[in-house]
Design a protein around this motif. Sequence first.
Motif, PDB file in Angstrom:
ATOM      1  N   SER A   1      -1.512  68.896  24.847  1.00 19.72           N
ATOM      2  CA  SER A   1      -0.789  67.719  25.332  1.00 19.72           C
ATOM      3  C   SER A   1       0.714  67.973  25.394  1.00 19.72           C
ATOM      4  CB  SER A   1      -1.078  66.506  24.444  1.00 19.72           C
ATOM      5  OG  SER A   1      -0.756  66.794  23.083  1.00 19.72           O
ATOM      6  N   ALA A   2       1.267  68.641  24.368  1.00 20.83           N
ATOM      7  CA  ALA A   2       2.703  68.950  24.382  1.00 20.83           C
ATOM      8  C   ALA A   2       3.029  69.951  25.475  1.00 20.83           C
ATOM      9  CB  ALA A   2       3.137  69.494  23.025  1.00 20.83           C
ATOM     10  N   ALA A   3       2.133  70.921  25.679  1.00 26.19           N
ATOM     11  CA  ALA A   3       2.340  71.889  26.753  1.00 26.19           C
ATOM     12  C   ALA A   3       2.314  71.194  28.105  1.00 26.19           C
ATOM     13  CB  ALA A   3       1.275  72.976  26.689  1.00 26.19           C
ATOM     14  N   GLY A   4       1.418  70.225  28.262  1.00 25.41           N
ATOM     15  CA  GLY A   4       1.361  69.470  29.516  1.00 25.41           C
ATOM     16  C   GLY A   4       2.642  68.714  29.787  1.00 25.41           C
ATOM     17  N   ARG A   5       3.210  68.107  28.733  1.00 19.76           N
ATOM     18  CA  ARG A   5       4.479  67.387  28.911  1.00 19.76           C
ATOM     19  C   ARG A   5       5.589  68.338  29.330  1.00 19.76           C
ATOM     20  NH1 ARG A   5       2.535  64.629  24.311  1.00 19.76           N
ATOM     21  NH2 ARG A   5       3.777  65.926  22.908  1.00 19.76           N
ATOM     22  N   GLU A   6       5.610  69.535  28.728  1.00 22.12           N
ATOM     23  CA  GLU A   6       6.655  70.504  29.062  1.00 22.12           C
ATOM     24  C   GLU A   6       6.503  71.013  30.488  1.00 22.12           C
ATOM     25  OE1 GLU A   6       7.453  75.016  27.673  1.00 22.12           O
ATOM     26  OE2 GLU A   6       7.788  73.524  26.107  1.00 22.12           O
ATOM     27  N   LEU A   7       5.263  71.185  30.941  1.00 21.23           N
ATOM     28  CA  LEU A   7       5.014  71.748  32.264  1.00 21.23           C
ATOM     29  C   LEU A   7       4.896  70.693  33.353  1.00 21.23           C
ATOM     30  CD1 LEU A   7       2.357  74.394  31.171  1.00 21.23           C
ATOM     31  CD2 LEU A   7       4.725  74.864  31.844  1.00 21.23           C
ATOM     32  N   GLY A   8       4.860  69.418  32.947  1.00 18.37           N
ATOM     33  CA  GLY A   8       4.744  68.356  33.931  1.00 18.37           C
ATOM     34  C   GLY A   8       3.343  68.204  34.502  1.00 18.37           C
ATOM     35  N   CYS A   9       2.324  68.442  33.672  1.00 23.33           N
ATOM     36  CA  CYS A   9       0.943  68.272  34.125  1.00 23.33           C
ATOM     37  C   CYS A   9       0.139  67.602  33.015  1.00 23.33           C
ATOM     38  CB  CYS A   9       0.323  69.605  34.525  1.00 23.33           C
ATOM     39  SG  CYS A   9       0.266  70.845  33.207  1.00 23.33           S
ATOM     40  N   THR A  10      -1.139  67.317  33.276  1.00 24.85           N
ATOM     41  CA  THR A  10      -1.963  66.603  32.311  1.00 24.85           C
ATOM     42  C   THR A  10      -2.566  67.550  31.282  1.00 24.85           C
ATOM     43  OG1 THR A  10      -3.967  66.812  33.644  1.00 24.85           O
ATOM     44  CG2 THR A  10      -2.542  64.908  34.081  1.00 24.85           C
ATOM     45  N   GLN A  11      -3.017  66.954  30.177  1.00 25.33           N
ATOM     46  CA  GLN A  11      -3.670  67.753  29.137  1.00 25.33           C
ATOM     47  C   GLN A  11      -4.963  68.393  29.633  1.00 25.33           C
ATOM     48  OE1 GLN A  11      -6.638  66.843  27.385  1.00 25.33           O
ATOM     49  NE2 GLN A  11      -6.577  68.427  25.800  1.00 25.33           N
ATOM     50  N   PRO A  12      -5.803  67.671  30.418  1.00 20.26           N
ATOM     51  CA  PRO A  12      -7.002  68.329  30.954  1.00 20.26           C
ATOM     52  C   PRO A  12      -6.678  69.510  31.868  1.00 20.26           C
ATOM     53  CG  PRO A  12      -7.246  65.946  31.058  1.00 20.26           C
ATOM     54  CD  PRO A  12      -5.816  66.218  30.671  1.00 20.26           C
ATOM     55  N   ALA A  13      -5.585  69.401  32.636  1.00 19.59           N
ATOM     56  CA  ALA A  13      -5.206  70.513  33.512  1.00 19.59           C
ATOM     57  C   ALA A  13      -4.832  71.744  32.695  1.00 19.59           C
ATOM     58  CB  ALA A  13      -4.038  70.105  34.411  1.00 19.59           C
ATOM     59  N   VAL A  14      -4.123  71.531  31.581  1.00 18.60           N
ATOM     60  CA  VAL A  14      -3.777  72.646  30.696  1.00 18.60           C
ATOM     61  C   VAL A  14      -5.043  73.274  30.127  1.00 18.60           C
ATOM     62  CG1 VAL A  14      -2.644  73.271  28.523  1.00 18.60           C
ATOM     63  CG2 VAL A  14      -1.505  71.719  30.122  1.00 18.60           C
ATOM     64  N   SER A  15      -5.966  72.431  29.678  1.00 23.72           N
ATOM     65  CA  SER A  15      -7.223  72.928  29.114  1.00 23.72           C
ATOM     66  C   SER A  15      -8.010  73.752  30.138  1.00 23.72           C
ATOM     67  CB  SER A  15      -8.063  71.745  28.629  1.00 23.72           C
ATOM     68  OG  SER A  15      -9.304  72.185  28.114  1.00 23.72           O
ATOM     69  N   GLN A  16      -8.059  73.261  31.383  1.00 26.31           N
ATOM     70  CA  GLN A  16      -8.797  73.982  32.420  1.00 26.31           C
ATOM     71  C   GLN A  16      -8.164  75.346  32.714  1.00 26.31           C
ATOM     72  OE1 GLN A  16      -8.900  71.339  35.769  1.00 26.31           O
ATOM     73  NE2 GLN A  16     -10.273  69.866  34.757  1.00 26.31           N
ATOM     74  N   GLN A  17      -6.826  75.385  32.764  1.00 23.33           N
ATOM     75  CA  GLN A  17      -6.160  76.653  33.056  1.00 23.33           C
ATOM     76  C   GLN A  17      -6.316  77.637  31.904  1.00 23.33           C
ATOM     77  OE1 GLN A  17      -2.503  76.793  35.306  1.00 23.33           O
ATOM     78  NE2 GLN A  17      -2.489  74.552  35.439  1.00 23.33           N
ATOM     79  N   MET A  18      -6.337  77.145  30.668  1.00 28.59           N
ATOM     80  CA  MET A  18      -6.570  78.034  29.525  1.00 28.59           C
ATOM     81  C   MET A  18      -7.986  78.597  29.565  1.00 28.59           C
ATOM     82  SD  MET A  18      -3.960  78.669  27.751  1.00 28.59           S
ATOM     83  CE  MET A  18      -4.977  79.588  26.627  1.00 28.59           C
ATOM     84  N   LYS A  19      -8.962  77.774  29.943  1.00 25.35           N
ATOM     85  CA  LYS A  19     -10.338  78.268  30.066  1.00 25.35           C
ATOM     86  C   LYS A  19     -10.424  79.326  31.158  1.00 25.35           C
ATOM     87  CE  LYS A  19     -12.666  74.095  28.368  1.00 25.35           C
ATOM     88  NZ  LYS A  19     -13.510  72.927  28.746  1.00 25.35           N
ATOM     89  N   ALA A  20      -9.727  79.094  32.259  1.00 21.37           N
ATOM     90  CA  ALA A  20      -9.741  80.063  33.356  1.00 21.37           C
ATOM     91  C   ALA A  20      -9.112  81.388  32.923  1.00 21.37           C
ATOM     92  CB  ALA A  20      -8.978  79.494  34.558  1.00 21.37           C
ATOM     93  N   LEU A  21      -8.038  81.313  32.145  1.00 18.36           N
ATOM     94  CA  LEU A  21      -7.386  82.530  31.666  1.00 18.36           C
ATOM     95  C   LEU A  21      -8.284  83.290  30.705  1.00 18.36           C
ATOM     96  CD1 LEU A  21      -4.935  84.371  31.507  1.00 18.36           C
ATOM     97  CD2 LEU A  21      -3.959  82.840  29.766  1.00 18.36           C
TER      98      LEU A  21
END
Length: 298
Positions: A20-40
């Motif tokens: 959630s904090a990463a999403g705030r820093e990057l300007g995106c949602t928490q689910p989007a961060v989670s999806q990109q981490m899974k993809a990585l």
Amino acid sequence: MIEARHLRVLRAVATTGSFSAAGRELGCTQPAVSQQMKALETSVGTPLLIRTGREMRLTQAGEALVRHAAGILAGLTAAEEEVAAIAGLRAGRVRLVSFPSGSSTLVPTALAALREAHPGTRVSLEEAEPPASVGLLREGDCDVALAFRYEGAAGAEEWDDLVVRPLLSDRLVALVPERHRLAGAESVAIGELTEEPWIAGCPRCRGQLVEVCAAAGFTPRIDFATDDYPAVVGLVGAGLGVAVLPQLAVESVRPRGVRTVRLEPAVRREIVALTLPDLAQVPAVAATLDQLARAARR
């Protein structure tokens, strides 16, 4: 294949400690961060994070990838900026970090000249003292760092891995109240101020003051300590003590009620502009370094 956007997400998660904090820093949602981490994690074939309740920490593979991320992203930024700048610097971005007295003296002149010569180049400015500013550069969070180090200081920071553009040698001067016994002197030895109450400046300057006084055989009695240069000048002007500041810092404020006296033996700090080797090839960064050098010569 590892994508740059996934590396930026990984670095943000490692820095902030949560999706959630990463999403705030990057300007995106928490689910989007989670999806990109899974993809990585899928692309590298191994877990990068260990999740335990509300906490998460990097695996050994995650730590290794974060270590390499700054250099990889810096190289990509250099490539992107160079391509954007091929057509005569009609586009480009430079993230500049400077210490406060540099921000108020060298930076305005340099950036005004840069804007006039290359109006399409955008420059952002943040303030940080070295070594924090140099750390931001090495971590890929800025493109140019205006920094300084004192000549001959113990534990002087090494910059061997960076491109160093020398700008100027900034001499320390003594500040005394205008009615002080030494106000009319051309120069003063630090030992003549042994019994004076002291006003100390920024932490780096404070450490240098203690070193210089120790070399002269005494420990300064620091009654006031402040990172604010106008406050240092104001306290000296009110007759509450003496101070030693870099000449550049004195030029950044209006020294009312004080006299500046040359300090002997001379103590200087080296003012430089730093960047990474890859970034030094980017035209917008190179132009910024050139304008900082010109501003320092004026």
